[in-house]
Enzyme design. Structure first.
Site, PDB file in Angstrom:
ATOM      1  N   PRO A 148       0.915  -1.277  -0.120  1.00  0.00           N
ATOM      2  CA  PRO A 148       0.000   0.238   0.078  1.00  0.00           C
ATOM      3  C   PRO A 148       0.913   1.157  -0.254  1.00  0.00           C
ATOM      4  O   PRO A 148       0.222   2.339  -0.177  1.00  0.00           O
ATOM      5  CB  PRO A 148      -0.956   0.022   1.260  1.00  0.00           C
ATOM      6  CG  PRO A 148       0.216  -1.133   2.341  1.00  0.00           C
ATOM      7  CD  PRO A 148       0.549  -1.977   1.121  1.00  0.00           C
ATOM      8  N   HIS A 368       9.416 -26.337 -10.287  1.00  0.00           N
ATOM      9  CA  HIS A 368       8.438 -27.183  -9.749  1.00  0.00           C
ATOM     10  C   HIS A 368       9.210 -28.910  -9.244  1.00  0.00           C
ATOM     11  O   HIS A 368       8.779 -29.146  -8.119  1.00  0.00           O
ATOM     12  CB  HIS A 368       7.231 -27.585 -10.566  1.00  0.00           C
ATOM     13  CG  HIS A 368       6.124 -27.928  -9.832  1.00  0.00           C
ATOM     14  ND1 HIS A 368       6.049 -28.521  -8.564  1.00  0.00           N
ATOM     15  CD2 HIS A 368       4.723 -27.484 -10.110  1.00  0.00           C
ATOM     16  CE1 HIS A 368       4.780 -28.771  -8.169  1.00  0.00           C
ATOM     17  NE2 HIS A 368       4.291 -28.077  -9.132  1.00  0.00           N
ATOM     18  N   SER A 580      -5.594 -26.769  -9.091  1.00  0.00           N
ATOM     19  CA  SER A 580      -4.970 -27.036  -7.822  1.00  0.00           C
ATOM     20  C   SER A 580      -5.482 -25.763  -7.113  1.00  0.00           C
ATOM     21  O   SER A 580      -5.915 -24.663  -7.468  1.00  0.00           O
ATOM     22  CB  SER A 580      -3.471 -26.697  -7.901  1.00  0.00           C
ATOM     23  OG  SER A 580      -3.149 -25.467  -8.399  1.00  0.00           O
TER      24      SER A 580
END
Length: 645
Positions: A148, A368, A580
């Site tokens: 922010p 992965h 997933s």
């Protein structure tokens, strides 16, 4: 957020079918495991203290797998095909048949494997033997929520690196070093599913991990404890070895790390053209055979290349400083993290590469192979939550070693290969159709109040959406974590079931009233949960069948394997929907590519008051369109809520 059930099947299926059209890429993207760090053991326990208590992955009986497999075929085969498939299954598992021989071999393998009968098979068949490019096909991406404090409407000019960017990169680096210290010192709290300990091994496979392109299959290299005192920083394709802690691992301030990053920026900005290195990183985006051959050539050119590869490989992780900002539109911004638009300024073989744009936006692209999404997911949660408190507890008064420009010797052949890799990467990237949903109309709070399992509910949303879009249903993949077992990775949940089909038919029927639709939905949800529980307990279909197939030793056995010879085997794992769950998605959201050319890759994250989706497909397929399918999913989300009331 991975990578391999269908692909693993294809790697073995290649030897039993000549149907090359079935040899496509896949991945396994595990759903988040609802772990708890509230240990029932003494507070001072070690991260890996429970490893001796975690049981080994079971090998299901042939009868269990046959029954569950045949049930999974019911919704996708017609009567004649189902009858033929059931006969093939029964022939395979009959007493004295081939199935018993392969099952016996699997049990023998389990006796000699360190952690699991599946571990080596899974790495090789699911990942390392697959030769398609890792970018998009294996690697996953996640975008962090924007800070922010950043003004994203006033992005710095293209070609510049900003203070906000370096501050966030330094802060995240310090936080990552904190996490690595926990893993190295074994003080990361052990994780549990209720009171059952979970395997913690995968935490050893993130920092310093890398994939090596080789022939005929790749290697994955991990190290624990990960004691390197440096990271690799990439900017405009230039690669630097950047120390971020003292020679003996002494921690330094965030400001000291930021100064190291600034030195990289100054070095690149002031670098003469003749000193700039070729974009070697682009090679990591190409076909694995192409990259393996190029890498071998480079190793033969100079000892310097050996040292340079080692510098990259052994780094704790990679930081990519992009001197530009992507669009604020989330459908656009995630693409830079997914593939950079052109595969430049990336190294896709490192387990973790963190990407920082010059407006402060950040994300990660992960390889992965060494670990499933729940592990980096835990790391990323800590990363974003601790963004303002990443300063190490103890700061040493040490002088960090200088940064080093990582250089390569390349010849004309390698330069030409890089150019072709750029072309190949752009073609692959331009073919990906990826978009997001940030749905804020309800989330897990409302679903739980309606007595629905959030995960199973979203799976039924996808089943309904697919039927509405295509007028049929399709084999569907969802990952279940098997970390209840030593070395556990994932198992497939086959989400398309007899009960999901009954729900979809009933929901779309004009004759079914609201109560009947609710009943059908609850039945489908319960059926899904039962499969999920079985898969998490090591009793799924796909991994056992993969193990049995891997035990075949002769061409004659391959011909006799009736269950695998039958077309239903490939058909049942041709996952046009691959999904997933990476809930809750408060700190980050992510995605991956489709696993078959005619399919969708769908990641979702269920927050308390929202649900986030990423949807990917290939533009080359006339049947798929991610944005149109997105609208169908949104319609299903809203219509199902109306029915539940």
């Amino acid at each position: 957020m991975n990578v391999a059930s269908f692909r693993a099947g294809q790697n073995v299926a290649k030897i039993i079918t000549s149907a090359s059209r079935f040899q496509f890429v896949s991945r396994t993207h595990p759903r988040v495991f609802r772990y708890s760090t509230a240990a029932p053991q003494p507070a001072a326990e070690s991260s890996f203290q429970n490893q001796s208590k975690v049981p080994r992955l079971p090998i299901p009986s042939l009868a269990e797998t046959a029954a569950r497999y045949k049930k999974s075929l019911l919704p996708i085969l017609n009567e004649a095909d189902l009858s033929r498939a059931e006969k093939a299954v029964d022939e395979f598992v009959k007493p004295g048949g081939l199935g018993e021989t392969l099952q016996s071999r699997l049990h023998e393998m389990d006796k000699i494997e360190k952690n699991s009968w599946l571990e080596t098979i899974w790495l090789n068949k699911g990942y390392l033997e697959w030769r398609e490019p890792s970018m998009i096909n294996v690697n996953w991406w996640a975008q962090f929520k924007d800070s922010p404090t950043f003004n994203l409407d006033q992005a710095p000019p293209r070609g510049t690196i900003s203070d906000a960017q370096l501050q966030r990169a330094a802060n995240y680096t310090s936080s990552l070093l904190n996490f690595n210290d926990l893993v190295n010192s074994q003080t990361l709290p052990a994780e549990y599913q209720r009171t059952a300990p979970l395997c913690m091994n995968q935490y050893k496979n993130q920092f310093g991990a890398y994939r090596v392109a080789e022939l005929p299959r790749d290697r994955i290299v991990t190290s624990w404890p990960a004691l390197a005192n440096y990271v690799v920083v990439m900017m405009r394709d230039q690669i630097f070895k950047v120390p971020v802690s003292g020679p003996d691992g002494e921690r330094v301030s965030i400001q000291a790390i930021q100064e190291q990053l600034r030195r990289v920026v100054e070095a690149v900005d002031g670098m003469p053209a003749q000193e700039k290195q070729s974009a070697v990183g682009v090679l990591t985006s190409d076909n694995r055979d192409t990259w393996a051959k190029a890498r071998q050539t480079m190793l033969s050119l100079s000892p310097l290349n050996h040292a340079s590869f080692n510098s990259i490989n052994n780094a704790l992780f990679v930081i990519c400083l992009d001197d530009y900002s992507s669009d604020r539109d989330i459908d656009v911004s995630h693409l830079n993290i997914f593939h950079a638009g052109d595969a430049h300024n990336r190294w896709f073989d490192k387990s973790m590469q963190f990407i920082f744009e010059n407006n402060g936006r950040a994300g990660i692209n992960g390889e992965h192979t060494p670990a499933d999404a729940v592990i980096p997911g835990r790391i990323l949660d800590e990363l974003v939550k601790n963004e303002k408190t990443a300063e190490p507890k103890s700061v040493a008064n040490v002088q960090l070693q200088p940064i080093e420009h990582v250089k390569f010797v390349v010849n004309d052949e390698i330069k030409e290969t890089i150019k072709q890799s750029e072309v190949n990467a752009k073609k692959m990237i331009d073919n990906v159709d990826s978009c997001l949903i940030h749905f804020n109309e309800y989330g897990s709070n409302w679903l739980k109040s309606a007595k629905c399992s959030p995960d199973a509910y979203v799976q039924m949303v996808l089943q309904l959406a697919y039927y509405r879009h295509y007028g049929t249903w399709t084999p569907t993949y969802e990952s279940a974590s098997t970390r209840l077992f030593l070395g556990g990775r994932t198992e497939t949940v086959r989400s398309c079931s007899v009960d999901s089909v009954a729900f979809v038919k009933g929901f779309e029927s004009k004759d079914a009233d609201t109560n009947e639709k609710r009943r059908l939905l609850q039945t489908a949800i319960q059926s899904h949960l039962e499969y999920m529980m079985a898969a998490s307990a090591g009793k799924g279909v796909d991994r056992h069948l993969l193990g049995l197939r891997s035990m075949m030793e002769t061409p004659d056995e391959q011909k006799q394997a009736s269950i695998f010879q039958d077309p239903s085997y490939i058909q049942s794992m041709y996952f046009r929907l691959s999904s997933s769950n990476m809930s809750p998605g408060d700190c980050f959201w992510g995605g991956f590519g489709p696993v078959v050319p005619e399919g969708y890759g769908i990641n979702y994250a269920i927050g308390k008051e929202n649900i986030k989706f990423s949807i990917s497909s290939l533009k080359s397929c006339e049947e798929t369109d991610s944005r149109k399918f997105r609208e169908t999913i949104l319609g299903a989300l809203r219509d199902m809520k109306k029915t539940l009331g």
